[in-house]
Design a protein around this motif. Structure first.
Motif, PDB file in Angstrom:
ATOM      1  N   HIS A 146      31.364  30.227  42.859  1.00 60.16           N
ATOM      2  CA  HIS A 146      32.662  30.285  42.195  1.00 60.16           C
ATOM      3  C   HIS A 146      33.723  30.910  43.102  1.00 60.16           C
ATOM      4  CE1 HIS A 146      30.861  28.923  38.486  1.00 60.16           C
ATOM      5  NE2 HIS A 146      30.006  29.932  38.498  1.00 60.16           N
ATOM      6  N   ALA A 147      33.554  30.760  44.397  1.00 57.90           N
ATOM      7  CA  ALA A 147      34.470  31.393  45.345  1.00 57.90           C
ATOM      8  C   ALA A 147      35.893  30.870  45.211  1.00 57.90           C
ATOM      9  CB  ALA A 147      33.971  31.189  46.769  1.00 57.90           C
ATOM     10  N   LEU A 148      36.066  29.653  44.678  1.00 61.87           N
ATOM     11  CA  LEU A 148      37.397  29.072  44.556  1.00 61.87           C
ATOM     12  C   LEU A 148      37.958  29.192  43.149  1.00 61.87           C
ATOM     13  CD1 LEU A 148      36.974  25.858  46.758  1.00 61.87           C
ATOM     14  CD2 LEU A 148      37.885  28.096  47.408  1.00 61.87           C
ATOM     15  N   ALA A 149      37.242  29.882  42.261  1.00 61.48           N
ATOM     16  CA  ALA A 149      37.734  30.061  40.893  1.00 61.48           C
ATOM     17  C   ALA A 149      39.010  30.891  40.899  1.00 61.48           C
ATOM     18  CB  ALA A 149      36.672  30.751  40.040  1.00 61.48           C
ATOM     19  N   ALA A 150      39.868  30.618  39.941  1.00 64.64           N
ATOM     20  CA  ALA A 150      41.046  31.474  39.775  1.00 64.64           C
ATOM     21  C   ALA A 150      40.580  32.882  39.421  1.00 64.64           C
ATOM     22  CB  ALA A 150      41.944  30.918  38.682  1.00 64.64           C
ATOM     23  N   LEU A 151      41.272  33.894  39.936  1.00 64.43           N
ATOM     24  CA  LEU A 151      40.895  35.285  39.707  1.00 64.43           C
ATOM     25  C   LEU A 151      41.975  35.972  38.880  1.00 64.43           C
ATOM     26  CD1 LEU A 151      39.585  36.242  43.279  1.00 64.43           C
ATOM     27  CD2 LEU A 151      38.272  35.447  41.306  1.00 64.43           C
ATOM     28  N   GLU A 152      41.539  36.661  37.844  1.00 64.07           N
ATOM     29  CA  GLU A 152      42.468  37.343  36.934  1.00 64.07           C
ATOM     30  C   GLU A 152      42.075  38.807  36.831  1.00 64.07           C
ATOM     31  OE1 GLU A 152      43.638  37.353  32.146  1.00 64.07           O
ATOM     32  OE2 GLU A 152      42.080  36.019  32.927  1.00 64.07           O
ATOM     33  N   ARG A 153      42.983  39.677  37.252  1.00 62.66           N
ATOM     34  CA  ARG A 153      42.702  41.110  37.143  1.00 62.66           C
ATOM     35  C   ARG A 153      42.961  41.567  35.723  1.00 62.66           C
ATOM     36  NH1 ARG A 153      46.374  45.900  38.275  1.00 62.66           N
ATOM     37  NH2 ARG A 153      44.964  47.605  37.790  1.00 62.66           N
ATOM     38  N   ILE A 159      42.888  40.993  44.505  1.00 64.09           N
ATOM     39  CA  ILE A 159      42.524  39.586  44.315  1.00 64.09           C
ATOM     40  C   ILE A 159      42.193  38.907  45.643  1.00 64.09           C
ATOM     41  CG2 ILE A 159      43.453  37.323  43.639  1.00 64.09           C
ATOM     42  CD1 ILE A 159      44.691  38.641  41.215  1.00 64.09           C
ATOM     43  N   PRO A 160      43.043  38.996  46.664  1.00 61.58           N
ATOM     44  CA  PRO A 160      42.653  38.371  47.936  1.00 61.58           C
ATOM     45  C   PRO A 160      41.422  39.015  48.571  1.00 61.58           C
ATOM     46  CG  PRO A 160      44.727  39.582  48.173  1.00 61.58           C
ATOM     47  CD  PRO A 160      44.435  39.481  46.709  1.00 61.58           C
ATOM     48  N   ARG A 178      38.259  38.799  36.352  1.00 63.31           N
ATOM     49  CA  ARG A 178      37.572  37.652  35.755  1.00 63.31           C
ATOM     50  C   ARG A 178      37.607  36.470  36.725  1.00 63.31           C
ATOM     51  NH1 ARG A 178      36.857  36.905  30.408  1.00 63.31           N
ATOM     52  NH2 ARG A 178      38.491  38.444  29.967  1.00 63.31           N
ATOM     53  N   LEU A 179      36.459  35.853  36.947  1.00 66.26           N
ATOM     54  CA  LEU A 179      36.388  34.608  37.682  1.00 66.26           C
ATOM     55  C   LEU A 179      36.593  33.512  36.645  1.00 66.26           C
ATOM     56  CD1 LEU A 179      34.929  36.726  39.519  1.00 66.26           C
ATOM     57  CD2 LEU A 179      33.514  34.834  40.356  1.00 66.26           C
ATOM     58  N   VAL A 180      37.825  33.077  36.491  1.00 66.55           N
ATOM     59  CA  VAL A 180      38.232  32.237  35.364  1.00 66.55           C
ATOM     60  C   VAL A 180      37.387  30.970  35.284  1.00 66.55           C
ATOM     61  CG1 VAL A 180      40.155  30.980  34.317  1.00 66.55           C
ATOM     62  CG2 VAL A 180      40.566  33.160  35.497  1.00 66.55           C
ATOM     63  N   GLY A 181      36.865  30.720  34.082  1.00 66.66           N
ATOM     64  CA  GLY A 181      36.092  29.512  33.832  1.00 66.66           C
ATOM     65  C   GLY A 181      34.638  29.584  34.247  1.00 66.66           C
ATOM     66  N   GLY A 225      32.510  32.393  33.475  1.00 62.94           N
ATOM     67  CA  GLY A 225      31.703  33.294  32.652  1.00 62.94           C
ATOM     68  C   GLY A 225      31.267  34.539  33.394  1.00 62.94           C
ATOM     69  N   VAL A 226      31.894  34.817  34.550  1.00 66.18           N
ATOM     70  CA  VAL A 226      31.502  35.950  35.393  1.00 66.18           C
ATOM     71  C   VAL A 226      32.672  36.921  35.515  1.00 66.18           C
ATOM     72  CG1 VAL A 226      30.756  36.663  37.704  1.00 66.18           C
ATOM     73  CG2 VAL A 226      29.830  34.571  36.684  1.00 66.18           C
ATOM     74  N   LEU A 227      32.350  38.204  35.510  1.00 65.53           N
ATOM     75  CA  LEU A 227      33.319  39.285  35.694  1.00 65.53           C
ATOM     76  C   LEU A 227      32.893  40.106  36.906  1.00 65.53           C
ATOM     77  CD1 LEU A 227      35.796  40.676  34.162  1.00 65.53           C
ATOM     78  CD2 LEU A 227      34.080  42.292  33.322  1.00 65.53           C
ATOM     79  N   ALA A 228      33.832  40.389  37.788  1.00 64.83           N
ATOM     80  CA  ALA A 228      33.551  41.244  38.947  1.00 64.83           C
ATOM     81  C   ALA A 228      33.956  42.673  38.631  1.00 64.83           C
ATOM     82  CB  ALA A 228      34.316  40.739  40.168  1.00 64.83           C
ATOM     83  N   ARG A 229      33.012  43.598  38.816  1.00 65.81           N
ATOM     84  CA  ARG A 229      33.268  45.037  38.666  1.00 65.81           C
ATOM     85  C   ARG A 229      33.334  45.626  40.074  1.00 65.81           C
ATOM     86  NH1 ARG A 229      31.464  48.061  34.236  1.00 65.81           N
ATOM     87  NH2 ARG A 229      30.341  49.437  35.654  1.00 65.81           N
TER      88      ARG A 229
END
Length: 352
Positions: free
Chosen positions: A22-29, A8-9, A41-44, A46-50
């Motif tokens: 969305h650099a400041l979005a909450a991140l959920e693994r 996450i960091p 998930r970049l919460v809120g 609509g983007v997912l990081a792979r």
């Protein structure tokens, strides 16, 4: 300690360095369910990081991202794949970079109820217009996809001797390999289309409206639709993922192929005669991969950010244990016999 404790960091740092909106979005693994990526998930947004753990295709880090981006961009045209939103290039915090794609909301496919939705999603991919040869790069586009597949299987089969197989299993796998080689030497081929080459049911998310979306697209290539149809319904695929686990009957498999044929239209006619040969080939690819993973997963993780790396150190212990149990199961004499017996049943169904 999980191998992902700092992901996450690290993703946050890469997003900020790129000036991502969305650099400041909450991140959920998301739960660790695959051997090739972490998903956050970049919460809120609509983007997912792979975030790649490795390249299953053996590419260097930047080439791996470029290949995956092309997979998503081309498959999205069929309406059953996530949209690609961009790339975070390889960097100090993310040595293999990351792909940013549309986060698909829904649930994992449930079999057999969702087989029709999966068939329609694959049909939408296979029905896409095929570009002229010069426009197909960077995706794999071998001049003879069947021969190329046979060669890929042969490389994986190089691990069979070290995999500790029962002699009866080794003999049956070898017999299937010889059968495939005879098919490669014969004349005639099915028509080539864009395929996923990783269409096992756990890679589909079913949205609230019932539409199935194929969310893992890093292995797309120009090849034969029958390989995807097999991968979606083989025992070694439908029992791989805990959430989509099911044992299909031959009748349910035949119905799935029929649903695909109805949805894909004219493509189906040329594919019909190849359903069983390609199903055998896809199973052979799968079991030789199992042997390869059994032999290579105990190695230490590679120090480089490039290439293929099946080390279990990249994944949570629970996932590694699950994969080990599945690999042992699929390489057992009982399961090998089960799958080959099903080939005979399907041959009777399709020749009736």
């Amino acid at each position: 300690m999980s191998p992902h404790d700092d992901v996450i960091p690290r993703l946050r740092q890469a997003l900020q360095a790129a000036g991502h909106p969305h650099a400041l979005a909450a991140l959920e693994r998301l739960p660790d369910k695959g051997l090739a990526h972490d998903h956050l998930r970049l919460v809120g947004s609509g983007v997912l990081a792979r975030i790649p753990k490795q390249s299953q295709m053996g590419w260097a880090a930047a080439d791996n991202l470029a290949y995956q981006r092309a997979c998503f961009e081309r498959a999205a045209a069929g309406g059953h794949a996530p949209v690609c939103h961009g790339v975070l290039p390889p960097s100090a915090p993310l040595p293999r970079g990351a792909l940013l794609v549309q986060a698909i909301e829904g649930r994992t496919a449930r079999l057999p109820a969702d087989l029709g939705a999966v068939a329609r999603a694959l049909a939408a991919l296979h029905a896409l217009p095929v570009p002229e040869s010069a426009q197909r790069a960077p995706l794999l586009d071998p001049p003879d996809p069947l021969r190329a597949l046979c060669e890929e299987i042969a490389i994986q089969a190089g691990h069979l001797a070290a995999a500790g197989l029962a002699p009866a299993v080794a003999r049956r796998i070898d017999a299937e390999g010889q059968r495939l080689q005879k098919r490669v030497a014969s004349h005639g081929r099915p028509t080539v289309h864009l395929i996923a080459f990783d269409a096992h049911p756990g890679n589909f998310i079913v949205q609230p409206d019932g539409r199935a979306v194929l969310v893992d697209l890093e292995k797309c290539r120009y090849g034969y639709p029958g390989l995807d149809l097999a991968h979606a319904t083989l025992y070694t695929s439908t029992t791989w993922d805990v959430d989509s686990h099911a044992v299909l009957t031959p009748g349910q498999v035949v119905a799935f192929y029929r649903d695909w044929a109805q949805a894909v239209g004219p493509v189906a006619a040329a594919a019909q005669a190849w359903h069983l040969p390609l199903r055998r080939a896809m199973w052979l690819w799968s079991v030789t991969w199992c042997a390869k993973w059994r032999v290579t997963s105990g190695a230490r993780a590679s120090a480089t950010a490039d290439g293929e790396d099946w080390s279990g150190e990249h994944s949570d212990a629970a996932l590694v244990a699950h994969v080990r149990e599945r690999v042992d199961h699929y390489l057992s004499a009982a399961v090998v016999s089960r799958v080959i017996d099903e080939f005979a049943e399907l041959e009777r169904e399709w020749s009736a």
